[in-house]
Design an enzyme around this catalytic site. Structure first.
Site, PDB file in Angstrom:
ATOM      1  N   LYS A 176      51.076 -38.244 -72.079  1.00 58.87           N
ATOM      2  CA  LYS A 176      49.975 -38.736 -71.172  1.00 58.87           C
ATOM      3  C   LYS A 176      49.169 -37.524 -70.717  1.00 58.87           C
ATOM      4  O   LYS A 176      49.830 -36.426 -70.502  1.00 58.87           O
ATOM      5  CB  LYS A 176      50.814 -39.027 -69.607  1.00 58.87           C
ATOM      6  CG  LYS A 176      51.380 -40.937 -69.835  1.00 58.87           C
ATOM      7  CD  LYS A 176      52.105 -40.771 -68.484  1.00 58.87           C
ATOM      8  CE  LYS A 176      51.206 -41.148 -67.380  1.00 58.87           C
ATOM      9  NZ  LYS A 176      52.063 -41.405 -66.355  1.00 58.87           N
TER      10      LYS A 176
HETATM   11  C1  E4P Z   1      51.649 -44.175 -63.945  1.00 59.09           C
HETATM   12  O1  E4P Z   1      51.680 -44.024 -65.178  1.00 59.09           O
HETATM   13  C2  E4P Z   1      51.192 -43.282 -62.793  1.00 59.09           C
HETATM   14  O2  E4P Z   1      51.317 -41.906 -63.059  1.00 59.09           O
HETATM   15  C3  E4P Z   1      51.449 -43.901 -61.356  1.00 59.09           C
HETATM   16  O3  E4P Z   1      51.494 -45.129 -61.502  1.00 59.09           O
HETATM   17  C4  E4P Z   1      50.629 -43.334 -60.645  1.00 59.09           C
HETATM   18  O4  E4P Z   1      50.682 -43.959 -59.346  1.00 59.09           O
HETATM   19  P1  E4P Z   1      50.895 -43.444 -57.911  1.00 59.09           P
HETATM   20  O5  E4P Z   1      49.984 -42.155 -57.672  1.00 59.09           O
HETATM   21  O6  E4P Z   1      50.273 -44.516 -56.961  1.00 59.09           O
HETATM   22  O7  E4P Z   1      52.130 -43.243 -57.687  1.00 59.09           O
END
Ligand code: E4P
Length: 223
Positions: free
Chosen positions: A85
């Site tokens: 990622k």
């Molecule tokens: C998913 O890959 C993201 O890292 C995650 O859903 C981020 O969401 P949040 O910041 O609302 O926890």
């Protein structure tokens, strides 16, 4: 349609991987720090539970050189099939381009705008992850943005998939799917809330009562 689990909580990974046919697990530094364990041991445990399903692991550095070294270390420890990622800014785009040229699987993350998604796709990202909540909070209409993203990828015949993330409620998840997201990643709480419907529980209880009125504790296979 792919459902992924957005957590590094080992008990939750075990539970939801057992109940649902999840496509994999997504993590980020916040999720990992919340889970409390060490970086690699936690990811090894997740890998052991989900076996060959997708595992998405985020880099933490900010320069392409360092992000690429992190990606190298991640695949060295967790296998070549891990999705790296990469947060999408200019350095992220350069990193994604280099990683794809070297055969990595890549998820372009922290996507708030169509521009980020289009440019990440142009350098070969396998997934783009629009953050539904963050888009609502900082940019505008997440439904519209995800819908247009899906339309552009379709018209352009792109293989990049939309992995919608960051949800506050069930309706945002459904909206993302209706707008064209091929995948969604859900926290354990979101998985539960999709199945936590009091009127359904009440109806199931009625069926149980009707059965036990007739046969007590006996099960069908005991008749
Ligand atoms: C998913 O890959 C993201 O890292 C995650 O859903 C981020 O969401 P949040 O910041 O609302 O926890």
């Amino acid at each position: 349609m792919e459902f992924l689990l957005d957590t590094a909580d080992i008990a939750a990974v075990r539970k939801y991987n057992d109940i649902y046919d999840i496509a994999g697990v997504t993590t980020n530094p916040v999720i990992l720090s919340r889970a409390g364990g060490e970086f690699l041991p936690t990811l090894y445990k997740i890998r052991e539970i989900i076996k060959d399903k997708q595992l998405h692991v985020q880099v933490t550095a900010s320069t392409p050189d360092e992000m690429e070294k992190e990606a190298e270390a991640i695949v060295k420890n967790l296998g070549k099939d891990v999705y790296i990622k990469v947060p999408v800014n200019e350095m992220g785009i350069k990193t994604i381009k280099n990683l794809k040229e070297n055969g990595y699987r890549v998820t372009a993350t922290v996507i708030y705008t169509l521009g980020q998604a289009i440019l990440a796709s142009s350098v070969g990202a396998d997934y783009v992850a629009p953050y539904f909540n963050h888009i609502c909070d900082h940019v505008g209409d997440a439904e519209k943005i995800i819908g247009e993203m899906a339309e552009i990828f379709k018209v352009q015949n792109k293989s990049t998939k939309i992995l919608a993330a960051s949800f506050r409620n069930t309706s945002q998840i459904i909206t993302s799917i209706l707008s064209g997201a091929e995948a969604v990643t859900l926290s354990p709480e979101m998985f539960s809330s999709m199945m936590n419907i009091p009127s359904v529980d009440a109806t199931i209880s009625k069926f149980s009562k009707a059965w036990s009125d007739m046969y007590g504790e006996k099960k069908i296979y005991e008749l």
